[in-house]
Design a protein around this motif. Structure first.
Motif, PDB file in Angstrom:
ATOM      1  N   VAL A  38      -2.571   4.696   9.720  1.00 57.64           N
ATOM      2  CA  VAL A  38      -3.352   5.914   9.466  1.00 57.64           C
ATOM      3  C   VAL A  38      -2.439   7.060   9.032  1.00 57.64           C
ATOM      4  CG1 VAL A  38      -4.841   7.656  10.514  1.00 57.64           C
ATOM      5  CG2 VAL A  38      -5.206   5.242  11.029  1.00 57.64           C
ATOM      6  N   PHE A  39      -1.312   7.223   9.724  1.00 56.14           N
ATOM      7  CA  PHE A  39      -0.355   8.271   9.356  1.00 56.14           C
ATOM      8  C   PHE A  39       0.218   8.016   7.963  1.00 56.14           C
ATOM      9  CE2 PHE A  39       1.072  10.098  13.722  1.00 56.14           C
ATOM     10  CZ  PHE A  39      -0.244  10.462  13.979  1.00 56.14           C
ATOM     11  N   ASN A  40       0.506   6.768   7.656  1.00 53.36           N
ATOM     12  CA  ASN A  40       1.039   6.442   6.335  1.00 53.36           C
ATOM     13  C   ASN A  40       0.059   6.825   5.238  1.00 53.36           C
ATOM     14  OD1 ASN A  40       3.376   5.425   7.392  1.00 53.36           O
ATOM     15  ND2 ASN A  40       2.970   3.293   6.886  1.00 53.36           N
ATOM     16  N   ALA A  94       0.793  -1.229   0.000  1.00 50.41           N
ATOM     17  CA  ALA A  94       0.000   0.000   0.000  1.00 50.41           C
ATOM     18  C   ALA A  94       0.824   1.278   0.000  1.00 50.41           C
ATOM     19  CB  ALA A  94      -0.943   0.005   1.210  1.00 50.41           C
ATOM     20  N   PHE A  95       2.003   1.264   0.628  1.00 52.44           N
ATOM     21  CA  PHE A  95       2.670   2.528   0.925  1.00 52.44           C
ATOM     22  C   PHE A  95       4.050   2.714   0.312  1.00 52.44           C
ATOM     23  CE2 PHE A  95       0.067   1.693   4.879  1.00 52.44           C
ATOM     24  CZ  PHE A  95      -0.962   2.557   4.520  1.00 52.44           C
ATOM     25  N   LEU A 119      -9.437   6.918   4.953  1.00 49.24           N
ATOM     26  CA  LEU A 119     -10.453   5.928   5.312  1.00 49.24           C
ATOM     27  C   LEU A 119     -10.112   4.555   4.749  1.00 49.24           C
ATOM     28  CD1 LEU A 119     -13.255   5.157   6.451  1.00 49.24           C
ATOM     29  CD2 LEU A 119     -14.226   5.860   4.235  1.00 49.24           C
ATOM     30  N   VAL A 120      -9.791   4.493   3.446  1.00 46.88           N
ATOM     31  CA  VAL A 120      -9.591   3.210   2.770  1.00 46.88           C
ATOM     32  C   VAL A 120      -8.272   2.556   3.177  1.00 46.88           C
ATOM     33  CG1 VAL A 120      -9.290   2.100   0.526  1.00 46.88           C
ATOM     34  CG2 VAL A 120     -11.051   3.850   0.827  1.00 46.88           C
ATOM     35  N   LEU A 121      -7.183   3.340   3.174  1.00 43.38           N
ATOM     36  CA  LEU A 121      -5.864   2.770   3.452  1.00 43.38           C
ATOM     37  C   LEU A 121      -5.454   2.892   4.910  1.00 43.38           C
ATOM     38  CD1 LEU A 121      -3.754   3.919   0.355  1.00 43.38           C
ATOM     39  CD2 LEU A 121      -4.883   1.731   0.754  1.00 43.38           C
ATOM     40  N   LEU A 162       8.079   4.874   3.989  1.00 42.97           N
ATOM     41  CA  LEU A 162       7.075   5.013   5.047  1.00 42.97           C
ATOM     42  C   LEU A 162       7.062   3.759   5.921  1.00 42.97           C
ATOM     43  CD1 LEU A 162       4.119   6.502   2.941  1.00 42.97           C
ATOM     44  CD2 LEU A 162       5.708   7.732   4.421  1.00 42.97           C
ATOM     45  N   PRO A 163       6.994   3.936   7.243  1.00 45.73           N
ATOM     46  CA  PRO A 163       6.796   5.187   7.986  1.00 45.73           C
ATOM     47  C   PRO A 163       8.086   5.844   8.445  1.00 45.73           C
ATOM     48  CG  PRO A 163       6.587   3.375   9.507  1.00 45.73           C
ATOM     49  CD  PRO A 163       6.908   2.763   8.154  1.00 45.73           C
TER      50      PRO A 163
END
Length: 530
Positions: free
Chosen positions: A82-84, A28-29, A127-129, A187-188
């Motif tokens: 959430v921060f990512n 995802a990140f 919201l999604v990730l 990230l992170p």
């Protein structure tokens, strides 16, 4: 199906959960990081090693936390996700890199500037990730081995990661060559490590200020107030001003005011904190955001100059002034039909002439710190009737706007600044017993999509010129010029580094001299005093 899903989610082995979290982070990140790694010369081994590094670091962290408390591990994992998600949005939307300077921008950004960045796509991505994956992790019932085995597993993963890095030592030079750029994209760790560095530097910055050498004033005999106004622009780039060759008239209001432009030059930083550290210290381009020397307003105030600051921005170094107000406070205190909007820079310039008239001091220094052309909401930096260039980009998703509409919105913000400068000049000219000078310089420039960059704050090594080249304007009242025997030709320079000049030029305008005074950076150095 739903019950089966909830049942699976309700009972999960610790190692399975940690593996899933690590893989989710990887999928995802890692987009910006992988995109950069593939854009430079890289081998398959280097790319694979980069993925293993990410998984190994995250697994080591989570296993180490789980050895303390599984609940703590889940808490940290959900917060980071959430921060990512939020960080990834800004990295993709504006091509920002989360290095130390950008983290400093995040912590120094005021509430209004933060709200300017809001867009529903940010909320959707978080919201999604972020929130949904966090919701899946937090309530899970985790079956975990004994604490000793969690600890040993964490140590084992770390040893395995170190072993891999030594086994692939041939990749080290590649890491070293691109460490700065990749470190700002992973990230992170980019924001975790740089947040720690930021607070470490902030702690150092709290050391006592070092007083500058005492100054003396050269005499004047006309009995008028000496007033110097320093207008700090925000994100105004020199390339969009006609006096520097731009083909649009973004300066129609000051055309006949006598304001003139010095050669533009480069800011000492692409972000506000670093730039203002240069402007407000005697060190100029040699200054650090962590400088411990007293800032210009404090220095002047200590020598009896009445200091006033009005601001719509942030990022100022430590200083003391006689009077400080924000735009919203000025608007709230205003009474009558012609009160300004607090969020617009017009509030900073509102009835400044009356303030000067009512100030009982022979020397007055005023700083007007604008919100200027701070993005991405350029369309909200000027009143509706200043929408001269249309259509305008009216979204914070500036990368989705056409080049024309983005430039239109940005140029309109510059025209509004020009209107305010003309209004300020008119106010100063209307004061009969005042010798006045005005200096305008921007803190940094701005990217409007050139090379895929938006906004500012790009690391200096790769920052485009549009983020560094800043305008430099000067205006002098007739009485100021006559009292000092100086003409615009005496002020001009063949080239400038604009952030070197304000400190020493303000000293020069007041006739101040001390050991730290540098006449080569005083645009008024040709002035004579009785």
């Amino acid at each position: 199906m739903l019950k089966a899903f909830l049942s699976w989610r309700g009972s999960c082995h610790l190692y399975v959960l940690i593996t899933a979290i690590c893989l989710f982070h990887l999928v995802a990140f890692q987009g910006p990081l992988l995109s950069y790694a593939r854009s430079v010369e890289s081998t398959l081994l280097q790319l694979v090693s980069l993925q293993i590094l990410q998984i190994g670091l995250m697994a080591t962290l989570l296993l180490g936390l789980s050895a303390i408390s599984v609940r703590l591990m889940k808490l940290v994992a959900t917060v980071l996700i959430v921060f990512n998600a939020s960080a990834l949005y800004f990295m993709r939307a504006y091509q920002v890199e989360l290095d130390l300077t950008m983290i400093g921008n995040v912590f120094r950004t005021n509430t209004g500037q933060t709200l300017d960045l809001w867009h529903y796509l940010l909320g959707l991505q978080v919201l999604v990730l972020g929130i949904i994956p966090a919701w899946l992790i937090w309530p899970a019932k985790v079956r975990s081995p004994r604490r000793i085995w969690r600890s040993l597993t964490g140590v084992g993963v770390l040893v395995g990661l170190i072993g891999w890095l030594f086994a692939t030592a041939s990749t080290w030079l590649w890491y070293d060559e691109h460490a700065t750029r990749m470190g700002a994209k992973i990230l992170p760790w980019s924001y975790v490590v740089n947040t720690g560095r930021y607070y470490n530097e902030a702690a150092k910055a709290n050391r006592p200020l070092s007083l500058l050498s005492d100054a003396a004033f050269l005499g004047t005999s006309d009995g008028k107030k000496d007033v110097v106004v320093l207008v700090m622009g925000e994100a105004a780039r020199a390339q969009n001003f006609p006096v520097y060759g731009y083909d649009r008239d973004t300066m129609p209001f000051t055309a006949d005011t006598g304001m003139f432009a010095l050669p533009y030059g480069q800011s000492c930083a692409t972000y506000t904190i670093g730039a203002l550290a240069c402007v407000f210290t005697h060190e100029g381009r040699e200054a650090s955001p962590r400088t411990t020397f007293e800032a210009l307003p404090s220095y002047l105030r200590r020598h009896g100059v009445h200091t006033i600051m009005r601001t719509n921005g942030g990022g100022m170094p430590r200083f003391s002034v006689d009077r400080l107000k924000r735009g919203v406070e000025i608007a709230a205190d205003c009474q009558g039909a012609k009160c300004p909007q607090g969020k617009l820079d017009g509030a900073l310039f509102h009835e400044l002439n009356l303030l000067i008239e009512n100030t009982q001091s022979d020397r007055i220094f005023i700083v007007l710190h604008q919100t200027g052309s701070h993005g991405p909401r350029y369309f909200q930096k000027y009143p509706a009737d200043f929408a001269h260039f249309t259509p305008v980009c009216d979204t914070v998703q500036v990368s989705t706007c056409s080049r024309e509409s983005l430039y239109n919105a940005y140029d309109n913000s510059l025209r509004y600044t020009d209107f305010l400068l003309a209004d300020l000049i008119g106010q100063l000219e209307g004061l009969p017993d005042v010798n006045a000078a005005m200096i305008y310089v921007s803190d940094h420039g701005q990217s409007l999509g050139e090379g895929g960059f938006y906004l500012h704050g790009t690391p200096p090594a790769i920052a485009p010129d549009v983020q560094r080249d800043v305008p430099f304007f000067v205006w002098m009242s007739d009485s100021f010029r006559e009292s000092r025997g100086i003409e615009p030709a005496d002020v001009m320079r063949e080239e400038t580094f604009p952030h070197d000049f304000p400190f020493h030029s303000v000293m020069g305008a007041f006739g101040m001299r001390s050991e730290i005074y540098k006449p080569e950076y005083d645009i008024f150095s040709a002035a004579t005093f009785n």
